[in-house]
Design a protein around this motif. Structure first.
Motif, PDB file in Angstrom:
ATOM      1  N   MET A   6       0.848  -1.187   0.000  1.00  0.00           N
ATOM      2  CA  MET A   6       0.000   0.000   0.000  1.00  0.00           C
ATOM      3  C   MET A   6       0.887   1.242   0.000  1.00  0.00           C
ATOM      4  N   ASN A   7       0.640   2.144  -0.939  1.00  0.00           N
ATOM      5  CA  ASN A   7       1.427   3.361  -1.050  1.00  0.00           C
ATOM      6  C   ASN A   7       0.661   4.502  -0.385  1.00  0.00           C
ATOM      7  N   MET A   8       1.090   4.873   0.817  1.00  0.00           N
ATOM      8  CA  MET A   8       0.382   5.861   1.618  1.00  0.00           C
ATOM      9  C   MET A   8       1.192   7.149   1.688  1.00  0.00           C
ATOM     10  N   LYS A   9       0.523   8.279   1.623  1.00  0.00           N
ATOM     11  CA  LYS A   9       1.185   9.567   1.749  1.00  0.00           C
ATOM     12  C   LYS A   9       1.565   9.793   3.208  1.00  0.00           C
ATOM     13  N   ILE A  10       2.842  10.036   3.450  1.00  0.00           N
ATOM     14  CA  ILE A  10       3.312  10.339   4.800  1.00  0.00           C
ATOM     15  C   ILE A  10       3.367  11.863   4.937  1.00  0.00           C
ATOM     16  N   PRO A  11       2.669  12.435   5.919  1.00  0.00           N
ATOM     17  CA  PRO A  11       2.689  13.891   6.088  1.00  0.00           C
ATOM     18  C   PRO A  11       4.108  14.412   6.319  1.00  0.00           C
ATOM     19  N   LYS A  12       4.425  15.526   5.662  1.00  0.00           N
ATOM     20  CA  LYS A  12       5.750  16.136   5.804  1.00  0.00           C
ATOM     21  C   LYS A  12       5.822  16.972   7.071  1.00  0.00           C
ATOM     22  N   ASP A  13       6.998  16.964   7.699  1.00  0.00           N
ATOM     23  CA  ASP A  13       7.233  17.796   8.873  1.00  0.00           C
ATOM     24  C   ASP A  13       6.952  19.258   8.506  1.00  0.00           C
ATOM     25  N   GLY A  14       6.190  19.945   9.356  1.00  0.00           N
ATOM     26  CA  GLY A  14       5.880  21.351   9.137  1.00  0.00           C
ATOM     27  C   GLY A  14       4.657  21.608   8.271  1.00  0.00           C
ATOM     28  N   SER A  15       4.082  20.561   7.661  1.00  0.00           N
ATOM     29  CA  SER A  15       2.908  20.767   6.811  1.00  0.00           C
ATOM     30  C   SER A  15       1.684  21.115   7.654  1.00  0.00           C
ATOM     31  N   LYS A  16       0.723  21.797   7.021  1.00  0.00           N
ATOM     32  CA  LYS A  16      -0.506  22.224   7.706  1.00  0.00           C
ATOM     33  C   LYS A  16      -1.669  21.393   7.209  1.00  0.00           C
ATOM     34  N   TRP A  17      -2.550  21.029   8.142  1.00  0.00           N
ATOM     35  CA  TRP A  17      -3.705  20.183   7.844  1.00  0.00           C
ATOM     36  C   TRP A  17      -4.927  20.755   8.547  1.00  0.00           C
ATOM     37  N   THR A  18      -6.102  20.403   8.053  1.00  0.00           N
ATOM     38  CA  THR A  18      -7.337  20.840   8.693  1.00  0.00           C
ATOM     39  C   THR A  18      -8.283  19.656   8.861  1.00  0.00           C
ATOM     40  N   GLY A  19      -9.118  19.758   9.884  1.00  0.00           N
ATOM     41  CA  GLY A  19     -10.106  18.716  10.152  1.00  0.00           C
ATOM     42  C   GLY A  19     -11.503  19.236   9.898  1.00  0.00           C
ATOM     43  N   GLY A  20     -12.503  18.443  10.246  1.00  0.00           N
ATOM     44  CA  GLY A  20     -13.893  18.793  10.016  1.00  0.00           C
ATOM     45  C   GLY A  20     -14.356  20.044  10.731  1.00  0.00           C
ATOM     46  N   SER A  21     -13.716  20.364  11.862  1.00  0.00           N
ATOM     47  CA  SER A  21     -14.128  21.527  12.637  1.00  0.00           C
ATOM     48  C   SER A  21     -13.520  22.825  12.125  1.00  0.00           C
ATOM     49  N   GLY A  22     -12.591  22.722  11.151  1.00  0.00           N
ATOM     50  CA  GLY A  22     -11.946  23.918  10.615  1.00  0.00           C
ATOM     51  C   GLY A  22     -10.673  24.312  11.344  1.00  0.00           C
ATOM     52  N   ASP A  23     -10.337  23.599  12.429  1.00  0.00           N
ATOM     53  CA  ASP A  23      -9.090  23.880  13.136  1.00  0.00           C
ATOM     54  C   ASP A  23      -7.904  23.541  12.241  1.00  0.00           C
ATOM     55  N   VAL A  24      -6.783  24.219  12.465  1.00  0.00           N
ATOM     56  CA  VAL A  24      -5.573  23.970  11.688  1.00  0.00           C
ATOM     57  C   VAL A  24      -4.551  23.280  12.587  1.00  0.00           C
ATOM     58  N   PHE A  25      -3.908  22.262  12.030  1.00  0.00           N
ATOM     59  CA  PHE A  25      -2.909  21.479  12.752  1.00  0.00           C
ATOM     60  C   PHE A  25      -1.599  21.482  11.972  1.00  0.00           C
TER      61      PHE A  25
END
Length: 64
Positions: A1-20
């Motif tokens: 399985m080829n899965m994307k590994i999140p990069k250090d320092g990258s920004k992500w968001t969830g369903g609530s709109g918060d940024v991680f």
């Protein structure tokens, strides 16, 4: 399985709109863990979280 590994320092968001922000990923006993923290308003306490990469990718989407 080829899965994307999140990069250090990258920004992500969830369903609530918060940024991680991804702090780092690490492999332990065959499992990849993502360590990340939530953006907070000034004066609020910063919290660090971690979960398996599969769970992270199912909860969050990367921001440009």
């Amino acid at each position: 399985m080829n899965m994307k590994i999140p990069k250090d320092g990258s920004k992500w968001t969830g369903g609530s709109g918060d940024v991680f922000h991804v702090l780092h990923t690490v492999e332990i006993d065959g499992h990849t863990w993502v360590h990340y923290w939530k953006d907070t308003a000034e004066g609020q306490e910063t919290r660090e979280y971690s979960c398996y990469v599969e769970s992270f990718l199912s909860r969050f989407r990367e921001l440009p």
